[in-house]
Scaffold this motif. Structure first.
Motif, PDB file in Angstrom:
ATOM      1  N   ALA A 102       0.699  -1.287  -0.026  1.00 41.33           N
ATOM      2  CA  ALA A 102       0.221   0.105  -0.234  1.00 41.33           C
ATOM      3  C   ALA A 102       0.916   1.154  -0.050  1.00 41.33           C
ATOM      4  N   VAL A 103       2.274   1.208   0.083  1.00 40.02           N
ATOM      5  CA  VAL A 103       2.931   2.525   0.227  1.00 40.02           C
ATOM      6  C   VAL A 103       3.059   2.863  -1.191  1.00 40.02           C
ATOM      7  N   ASN A 104       3.456   4.346  -1.085  1.00 39.57           N
ATOM      8  CA  ASN A 104       3.897   5.049  -2.324  1.00 39.57           C
ATOM      9  C   ASN A 104       5.383   4.795  -2.589  1.00 39.57           C
ATOM     10  N   TRP A 160       4.864   9.784   5.483  1.00 36.61           N
ATOM     11  CA  TRP A 160       3.445   9.888   4.456  1.00 36.61           C
ATOM     12  C   TRP A 160       3.520   8.865   3.337  1.00 36.61           C
ATOM     13  N   ALA A 161       4.505   8.346   3.147  1.00 36.04           N
ATOM     14  CA  ALA A 161       4.644   7.195   2.063  1.00 36.04           C
ATOM     15  C   ALA A 161       4.259   6.034   2.485  1.00 36.04           C
ATOM     16  N   ASN A 163       1.857   5.070   4.488  1.00 33.96           N
ATOM     17  CA  ASN A 163       0.473   4.908   4.127  1.00 33.96           C
ATOM     18  C   ASN A 163      -0.012   4.378   5.460  1.00 33.96           C
TER      19      ASN A 163
END
Lengths: 349, 188
Positions: A102-104, A160-161, A163
């Protein structure tokens, strides 16, 4: 046999070139001029030192924590567990670096590198001794402060990344803490800069030839010490990764070498802020008998020891207490200190 | 037969000139700045935009170093990246979570922003074409605090005061906004 595959080929060509063209040496000398050689050797030394320093500090932390809690701590690997951090590092190196789905992805991968970059840059201007400094920039102190901002950005991106709400909360806390504590750091450092009249690391140390700034500026020193402990997210102020409430904060989702980079950055930052403290307040490399390098490292590691002991003796501050301490105590105090310092200097001179 | 290397090595100084290295560094910095600026404007996710802005600001800091102004470069990083960008990121993080859909582009907004940026571009272009770019008589690499402080309080005193005026306005604005928010909450 072609001339390229001849091992002595390059050497003969070089000697021929030198005989035929004296300008070649000029050019080569310019190209590998002192600056570049210093830069390369400096960078290699920094990388080696960062690693050794982190391994040593991890061992120190394990042992100090153990003895404070009345247990022997690690004893198995090597003499008194001396090789434990090396084994931990080896484990982290070979461990699979997981990337949650799910991470960026690009930002998730970039974050540990961004966190680690300011460490390398800060070491450039640290004055280990009179001569052992990679570049003695005119604005050395400013360089460290400027690039410490990059550290925050890295933490933010990591949070943030990932998630993950714990990561994001940790990152948010880290930013508000950093914004709050950067001001007293700058202000208390300013009162020393005003006295030394320079931002150059070597001149800051040289200004303490006779008397350390710690004796003249005890308040600024204490404020600087408290605020930098907060900036490095060490325990009385480790709200961003408070494991009791946030799992591990901004690096919850990281594993393997990426996690190790965060750890390496944290321990190196501990060294850097202590080294800056020694440069600003404890007279840098000055000291009797022993060479400057040993005095500098001795002072730095005594400070680091205090920081580690503080981690295992004080409870964590609540978030509002943390903010109150910064905005209502440290910032007004450091402002008043700067004002008085400037006034006294003007009156005395 | 003379080997190729024997010809190349002595002529290397002519092949790689220092001006070229400097030029390459310049174009690299320009490239980084432009790439950052483009991603700050065109990417859809706001967090990518702000990271693009950070890259662009680092590029500008690189330009300052290229122009031998260490102080400006470090201040650029300290203030623009360290303070402004981080506060922007902070504001963004408190707003939309990541799993929400990217917002659509509004045509009116695009037109308005294009118009404004064209106007500003025209202004800057006319300024650039009007300025005669002459090489400075001497380049100073004296960036000690004493010099910078003296210049700030003598030659650039007016600019310095104007900037502090802007900051005062910003602080008052922030207090007004924060104070009103608090008042409304307490009325409810």
């Amino acid at each position: 046999m072609s001339p390229i595959s001849d091992p002595g080929f390059l050497l003969t060509i070089l000697t021929q070139a030198v005989e035929r063209e004296p300008g070649f040496w000029n050019w080569a000398f310019h190209w590998f001029s002192q600056e570049i050689v210093v830069a390369v050797i400096g960078l290699l030394l920094i990388i080696a030192f960062v690693t050794i320093n982190a391994i040593g500090l991890i061992y120190a932390e394990l042992k100090i924590a153990g003895h404070i809690q009345r247990r022997p701590a690690t004893m198995e690997v090597g003499w008194h567990g001396f090789l434990q951090p090396v084994m931990d590092a080896a484990k982290l190196l070979v461990k699979e670096a997981m990337t949650p789905t799910a991470v960026n992805r690009p930002l998730f991968l970039a974050a540990p590198v961004i966190v680690f970059l300011p460490v390398l840059i800060s070491f450039i201007v640290l004055p280990f001794s009179e001569k052992l400094i990679v570049r003695d920039l005119n604005l050395g102190l400013l360089l460290i402060f400027a690039f410490s901002a990059l550290n925050v950005i890295g933490i933010l991106i990591a949070g943030w990344a990932s998630n993950n709400k714990y990561s994001l909360l940790g990152a948010l806390r880290s930013v508000s803490q950093n914004i709050a504590y950067e001001i007293p750091i700058l202000l208390s450092a300013m009162s020393v800069v005003v006295m030394a009249n320079s931002l150059k690391m070597s001149e800051l140390v040289a200004a303490q030839d006779k008397i350390w700034f710690f004796i003249i500026q005890p308040l600024a020193a204490i404020i600087f010490f408290v605020a930098t402990t907060a900036e490095t997210n060490r325990l009385p102020f480790d709200i961003p990764e408070a494991e009791g409430e946030l799992v591990a904060g901004f690096h919850s989702e990281y594993s393997g070498m990426r996690f190790a980079l965060f750890f390496l950055a944290e321990y190196s930052n501990m060294f850097i802020v202590s080294a800056v403290f020694v440069t600003l307040f404890l007279g840098g490399w000055h000291g009797p008998i022993l060479p400057g390098l040993i005095w500098f490292l001795l002072k730095v590691y005594i400070l680091v020891f205090i920081v580690i002991v503080a981690r295992w003796t004080f409870p964590r501050l609540r978030f509002d207490q943390l903010m109150t301490l910064a905005w209502k105590v440290l910032i007004p105090l450091s402002l008043a200190n700067l004002l008085v310092t400037a006034l006294v200097i003007k009156l005395v001179r | 037969m003379e080997p190729l290397m024997a010809v190349i090595i002595p002529t290397l100084p002519e092949l790689i000139k220092f001006e070229w290295v400097a030029q390459a560094a310049f174009y690299f910095i320009i490239g980084v700045t432009l790439a950052g600026a483009v991603s700050a404007v065109f990417l859809r996710r706001i967090i990518h935009n702000i990271l693009g802005l950070i890259v662009a600001l680092f590029g500008v800091a690189g330009l300052f170093i290229y122009l031998n102004s260490e102080f400006l470069a470090l201040m650029q990083i300290l203030i623009y990246v360290g303070a402004i960008c981080i506060s922007i990121v902070f504001a963004i993080m408190l707003s939309d979570p990541m799993y929400k859909e990217d917002p659509r582009r509004r045509l009116t907004k695009v037109f308005a922003s294009v118009l404004v940026s064209l106007l500003i571009l025209a202004g800057f272009l006319s300024m650039i074409t009007k300025t005669p770019f002459e090489a400075a008589a001497q380049r100073s690499d004296d960036w000690t605090v004493t010099t910078v402080g003296n210049l700030l309080l003598t030659r650039y005193a007016l600019v310095f005061e104007l900037i502090s005026f802007v900051l005062v306005v910003a602080i008052i604005g922030a207090i007004v906004i924060a104070g009103q928010g608090r008042k409304q909450r307490s009325l409810k």
